[in-house]
Design an enzyme around this catalytic site. Sequence first.
Site, PDB file in Angstrom:
ATOM      1  N   SER A 156      70.802  21.335 125.651  1.00 29.66           N
ATOM      2  CA  SER A 156      70.104  20.069 125.832  1.00 29.66           C
ATOM      3  C   SER A 156      68.607  20.271 125.632  1.00 29.66           C
ATOM      4  CB  SER A 156      70.375  19.551 127.248  1.00 29.66           C
ATOM      5  OG  SER A 156      69.546  18.461 127.543  1.00 29.66           O
TER       6      SER A 156
ATOM      7  N   TYR B 110      69.806  22.206 136.067  1.00 24.31           N
ATOM      8  CA  TYR B 110      70.385  21.958 134.743  1.00 24.31           C
ATOM      9  C   TYR B 110      69.404  22.379 133.646  1.00 24.31           C
ATOM     10  CZ  TYR B 110      72.377  19.258 130.838  1.00 24.31           C
ATOM     11  OH  TYR B 110      72.903  18.879 129.638  1.00 24.31           O
TER      12      TYR B 110
END
Length: 189
Positions: free
Chosen positions: A158, A171
Amino acid sequence: MSWRLFARNNAIERFRHGERPWALVTGASDGIGKALAHSLADRGFNVLLHGRNSAKLDQVREELLLAYPTREFDIIVADATQPALVSKVAEAVVGKRVTVVINNVGDVGGPVQLVTNATAEDIEKCINLGVSWLPRLTRVLLPHLITNQPSLIINIGSLVAEHPAPYLAIYSAANAYTQAFTHALAVEN
């Protein structure tokens, strides 16, 4: 680089060689993983579909069989939050000419929240998905990929690796690990 393999005509074709070439897509039950499984099947690969939800994987497999009746699609049910289950993936590739692996497993590991509000389980899940699973899976698959060269590993991450997002600290860090691991692995080979 990885998206260019699918965008440019025939770029991924060099990895489709030998009798019955296979690709493995982790996180193939929906979203990006499902789309990549379709794209690989369209380009002539048989596809190993990995995920943790067997009902979703069965549905994806049925869709793929209808769209690509000359291809084979096997399912691997293994929860990537449990790194010990990498052995299920290793067992599934035995006897298959795997030349492409797309690591697409990912999840924010719980609710979007401050680190101080995250539970130990939220943190463990995110770290297992983003940090523990990837190198363990890569370690068991590399011998197959080396034997079946030319071969390819694509690790999906990501943008939060480069642009950390508030309330997604764990994350973001896990994605930074994926990025660093991928770059280091490329230098090794």
